[in-house]
Scaffold this motif. Sequence first.
Motif, PDB file in Angstrom:
ATOM      1  N   GLY A   8       0.782  -1.228   0.000  1.00  0.00           N
ATOM      2  CA  GLY A   8       0.000   0.000   0.000  1.00  0.00           C
ATOM      3  C   GLY A   8       0.812   1.274   0.000  1.00  0.00           C
ATOM      4  N   MET A   9       2.145   1.164  -0.087  1.00  0.00           N
ATOM      5  CA  MET A   9       2.956   2.371  -0.153  1.00  0.00           C
ATOM      6  C   MET A   9       2.842   2.997  -1.545  1.00  0.00           C
ATOM      7  SD  MET A   9       4.480   3.117   2.666  1.00  0.00           S
ATOM      8  CE  MET A   9       4.783   2.365   4.259  1.00  0.00           C
ATOM      9  N   LEU A  10       2.992   4.323  -1.607  1.00  0.00           N
ATOM     10  CA  LEU A  10       2.964   5.041  -2.880  1.00  0.00           C
ATOM     11  C   LEU A  10       4.326   4.946  -3.549  1.00  0.00           C
ATOM     12  CD1 LEU A  10       0.998   8.226  -1.738  1.00  0.00           C
ATOM     13  CD2 LEU A  10       0.104   6.271  -3.004  1.00  0.00           C
ATOM     14  N   HIS A  11       4.341   4.530  -4.807  1.00  0.00           N
ATOM     15  CA  HIS A  11       5.616   4.269  -5.458  1.00  0.00           C
ATOM     16  C   HIS A  11       6.418   5.532  -5.733  1.00  0.00           C
ATOM     17  CE1 HIS A  11       3.138   5.175  -9.016  1.00  0.00           C
ATOM     18  NE2 HIS A  11       4.251   5.511  -9.597  1.00  0.00           N
ATOM     19  N   PHE A  12       5.760   6.685  -5.924  1.00  0.00           N
ATOM     20  CA  PHE A  12       6.495   7.909  -6.238  1.00  0.00           C
ATOM     21  C   PHE A  12       7.404   8.308  -5.075  1.00  0.00           C
ATOM     22  CE2 PHE A  12       7.104  12.484  -6.435  1.00  0.00           C
ATOM     23  CZ  PHE A  12       7.420  12.698  -7.769  1.00  0.00           C
ATOM     24  N   GLU A  13       6.834   8.370  -3.860  1.00  0.00           N
ATOM     25  CA  GLU A  13       7.623   8.745  -2.692  1.00  0.00           C
ATOM     26  C   GLU A  13       8.677   7.689  -2.377  1.00  0.00           C
ATOM     27  OE1 GLU A  13       4.426   8.992  -2.971  1.00  0.00           O
ATOM     28  OE2 GLU A  13       3.928  11.096  -2.610  1.00  0.00           O
ATOM     29  N   LEU A  14       8.327   6.436  -2.598  1.00  0.00           N
ATOM     30  CA  LEU A  14       9.273   5.348  -2.374  1.00  0.00           C
ATOM     31  C   LEU A  14      10.486   5.492  -3.287  1.00  0.00           C
ATOM     32  CD1 LEU A  14       9.884   2.580  -1.072  1.00  0.00           C
ATOM     33  CD2 LEU A  14       8.477   1.531  -2.850  1.00  0.00           C
ATOM     34  N   ALA A  15      10.227   5.702  -4.581  1.00  0.00           N
ATOM     35  CA  ALA A  15      11.322   5.859  -5.539  1.00  0.00           C
ATOM     36  C   ALA A  15      12.116   7.129  -5.266  1.00  0.00           C
ATOM     37  CB  ALA A  15      10.757   5.878  -6.959  1.00  0.00           C
ATOM     38  N   THR A  64      18.106   6.855  10.997  1.00  0.00           N
ATOM     39  CA  THR A  64      17.015   7.597  10.359  1.00  0.00           C
ATOM     40  C   THR A  64      16.075   6.599   9.694  1.00  0.00           C
ATOM     41  OG1 THR A  64      18.446   9.507   9.901  1.00  0.00           O
ATOM     42  CG2 THR A  64      16.385   9.350   8.652  1.00  0.00           C
ATOM     43  N   VAL A  65      14.773   6.811   9.869  1.00  0.00           N
ATOM     44  CA  VAL A  65      13.765   5.967   9.240  1.00  0.00           C
ATOM     45  C   VAL A  65      12.877   6.844   8.373  1.00  0.00           C
ATOM     46  CG1 VAL A  65      11.738   4.493   9.614  1.00  0.00           C
ATOM     47  CG2 VAL A  65      13.760   4.242  11.067  1.00  0.00           C
ATOM     48  N   ILE A  66      12.721   6.485   7.108  1.00  0.00           N
ATOM     49  CA  ILE A  66      11.864   7.197   6.177  1.00  0.00           C
ATOM     50  C   ILE A  66      10.622   6.351   5.914  1.00  0.00           C
ATOM     51  CG2 ILE A  66      11.680   8.269   3.899  1.00  0.00           C
ATOM     52  CD1 ILE A  66      13.805   9.578   5.585  1.00  0.00           C
ATOM     53  N   VAL A  67       9.440   6.965   6.078  1.00  0.00           N
ATOM     54  CA  VAL A  67       8.176   6.284   5.816  1.00  0.00           C
ATOM     55  C   VAL A  67       7.534   6.929   4.596  1.00  0.00           C
ATOM     56  CG1 VAL A  67       5.923   5.622   6.731  1.00  0.00           C
ATOM     57  CG2 VAL A  67       7.897   5.814   8.274  1.00  0.00           C
ATOM     58  N   PRO A  68       7.475   6.231   3.462  1.00  0.00           N
ATOM     59  CA  PRO A  68       6.861   6.815   2.258  1.00  0.00           C
ATOM     60  C   PRO A  68       5.357   6.999   2.417  1.00  0.00           C
ATOM     61  CG  PRO A  68       8.270   4.934   1.726  1.00  0.00           C
ATOM     62  CD  PRO A  68       8.055   4.914   3.204  1.00  0.00           C
ATOM     63  N   GLY A  69       4.720   7.544   1.381  1.00  0.00           N
ATOM     64  CA  GLY A  69       3.288   7.800   1.419  1.00  0.00           C
ATOM     65  C   GLY A  69       2.482   6.521   1.572  1.00  0.00           C
ATOM     66  N   TRP A  70       1.373   6.630   2.308  1.00  0.00           N
ATOM     67  CA  TRP A  70       0.466   5.518   2.564  1.00  0.00           C
ATOM     68  C   TRP A  70      -0.754   5.713   1.680  1.00  0.00           C
ATOM     69  CZ3 TRP A  70       0.026   0.861   4.112  1.00  0.00           C
ATOM     70  CH2 TRP A  70      -1.168   0.355   4.606  1.00  0.00           C
ATOM     71  N   VAL A  95      12.708  10.134  12.639  1.00  0.00           N
ATOM     72  CA  VAL A  95      11.722   9.505  11.758  1.00  0.00           C
ATOM     73  C   VAL A  95      11.107  10.579  10.871  1.00  0.00           C
ATOM     74  CG1 VAL A  95       9.606   8.138  11.633  1.00  0.00           C
ATOM     75  CG2 VAL A  95      11.253   7.736  13.483  1.00  0.00           C
ATOM     76  N   ALA A  96      11.044  10.301   9.583  1.00  0.00           N
ATOM     77  CA  ALA A  96      10.489  11.264   8.624  1.00  0.00           C
ATOM     78  C   ALA A  96       9.430  10.573   7.776  1.00  0.00           C
ATOM     79  CB  ALA A  96      11.592  11.821   7.725  1.00  0.00           C
ATOM     80  N   SER A  97       8.311  11.247   7.573  1.00  0.00           N
ATOM     81  CA  SER A  97       7.264  10.730   6.690  1.00  0.00           C
ATOM     82  C   SER A  97       7.189  11.593   5.445  1.00  0.00           C
ATOM     83  CB  SER A  97       5.909  10.717   7.398  1.00  0.00           C
ATOM     84  OG  SER A  97       5.472  12.031   7.691  1.00  0.00           O
ATOM     85  N   LEU A  98       6.917  10.944   4.321  1.00  0.00           N
ATOM     86  CA  LEU A  98       6.727  11.625   3.057  1.00  0.00           C
ATOM     87  C   LEU A  98       5.251  11.563   2.701  1.00  0.00           C
ATOM     88  CD1 LEU A  98       9.777  10.143   1.090  1.00  0.00           C
ATOM     89  CD2 LEU A  98       9.715  12.111   2.653  1.00  0.00           C
ATOM     90  N   CYS A  99       4.643  12.728   2.475  1.00  0.00           N
ATOM     91  CA  CYS A  99       3.241  12.796   2.089  1.00  0.00           C
ATOM     92  C   CYS A  99       2.363  12.126   3.144  1.00  0.00           C
ATOM     93  CB  CYS A  99       3.066  12.171   0.702  1.00  0.00           C
ATOM     94  SG  CYS A  99       1.464  12.497  -0.073  1.00  0.00           S
ATOM     95  N   THR A 100       1.508  11.176   2.769  1.00  0.00           N
ATOM     96  CA  THR A 100       0.563  10.554   3.696  1.00  0.00           C
ATOM     97  C   THR A 100       1.212   9.520   4.611  1.00  0.00           C
ATOM     98  OG1 THR A 100      -0.024   9.079   1.870  1.00  0.00           O
ATOM     99  CG2 THR A 100      -1.488  10.947   2.296  1.00  0.00           C
ATOM    100  N   GLY A 101       2.522   9.355   4.525  1.00  0.00           N
ATOM    101  CA  GLY A 101       3.220   8.557   5.526  1.00  0.00           C
ATOM    102  C   GLY A 101       3.018   9.116   6.921  1.00  0.00           C
ATOM    103  N   THR A 117       2.400  17.953   9.188  1.00  0.00           N
ATOM    104  CA  THR A 117       1.636  18.221   7.978  1.00  0.00           C
ATOM    105  C   THR A 117       1.560  16.962   7.138  1.00  0.00           C
ATOM    106  OG1 THR A 117       1.344  19.820   6.170  1.00  0.00           O
ATOM    107  CG2 THR A 117       3.566  18.945   6.493  1.00  0.00           C
ATOM    108  N   THR A 118       0.760  17.002   6.100  1.00  0.00           N
ATOM    109  CA  THR A 118       0.657  15.953   5.103  1.00  0.00           C
ATOM    110  C   THR A 118       0.079  16.586   3.847  1.00  0.00           C
ATOM    111  OG1 THR A 118      -0.119  13.687   4.681  1.00  0.00           O
ATOM    112  CG2 THR A 118      -1.669  15.192   5.764  1.00  0.00           C
ATOM    113  N   HIS A 119      -0.212  15.788   2.837  1.00  0.00           N
ATOM    114  CA  HIS A 119      -0.796  16.318   1.612  1.00  0.00           C
ATOM    115  C   HIS A 119      -2.052  17.118   1.949  1.00  0.00           C
ATOM    116  CE1 HIS A 119      -2.781  16.448  -2.292  1.00  0.00           C
ATOM    117  NE2 HIS A 119      -1.655  16.037  -2.860  1.00  0.00           N
ATOM    118  N   TRP A 120      -2.221  18.272   1.300  1.00  0.00           N
ATOM    119  CA  TRP A 120      -3.315  19.174   1.647  1.00  0.00           C
ATOM    120  C   TRP A 120      -4.683  18.491   1.568  1.00  0.00           C
ATOM    121  CZ3 TRP A 120      -7.071  19.785  -2.011  1.00  0.00           C
ATOM    122  CH2 TRP A 120      -6.743  19.470  -3.327  1.00  0.00           C
TER     123      TRP A 120
END
Length: 322
Positions: A8-15, A64-70, A95-101, A117-120
């Motif tokens: 269920g991770m978003l591939h854009f943020e993952l890549a 450091t842990v990166i969590v991509p978009g969910w 710990v850092a989240s990208l977008c909906t992570g 914050t997260t995606h608007w």
Amino acid sequence: MALAVTDGMLHFELAMACEVFGPGMIGKVDSWYDLLVCGPGPVRADLFRLEPDHGLDRLPHADTVIVPGWADVEVEPPADLVDAVRAAHAAGARVASLCTGAFVLAAAGLLDGRRATTHWAHTRHLATRYPNVEVDPDVLYVDDGDVFTSAGKAAAMDLCLHLVRLDHGSSVANTLARRLVVPPHREGGQAQFVTTPVPAPERHPLAGLLPWAIERLDHPLTVEDLARQARMSSRTLTRHFRSATGTTPLQWLLNQRIRHAQELLETTGESVDAIAAATGMGTATTLRRHFNRAIGVPPDTYRRTFRPRPAPLDPSPTADHR
């Protein structure tokens, strides 16, 4: 550094995270990241299947842990992912989240009492589901010390470059941004909605003004100076600045001065007084005050951290060692 993945991770943020923190800068920068992809087993991220090299149990061993978009924010993130991210933070990882992570971080309790914050499109949902989180819908990313959250897509890249800047300095982050062909630095507090994030050459009213101002940072520029150069009123100038950069003319100028000071501290041996003059700060006291407020450390500390140390000289084979 560990990238936490699951179904269920978003591939854009993952890549994106793989591109920024992966091996591309090895050999160009000392002590670049050792990126591990960690998951519970084979996972599906949007359109492709991923085979992580490590399990989620490796997360607590990362710095450091990166969590991509969910992808599906209506569904609770998997408990094993949430537990592993929580354990990593408890062990001392940032710990850092990208977008909906951010929903994963919130489920782990890492955002309770914090600004995030997260995606608007999902900020209201995040605030409703997790009322203890202070959700800011208007910023690109939030740096809360050991927990970071970003808005969507391009803002996730801004956060990734911010982490590189914290670890390796402004010069390295700018070099990486040029390699990725992205803007080198957008402030985290900039609005998610900016009508023209980067003015189009020869089309935007500020397209000629911004380079002109950057070349004259050693001058004590005022709003009136900028308006005069742009041939518009101060009020019109401010409106165009808000539209193009998400901030005011004076704040934009201060951001450029701080950024230039970072580069000079990293790449030259000039004194703080000389750098203050070169960046239009006037005095070392003024530079130290603004630099400390913006970066979190004094200029001298920043220089010791990020300026490359000269390599020791090899002893000459003909030297007299008596």
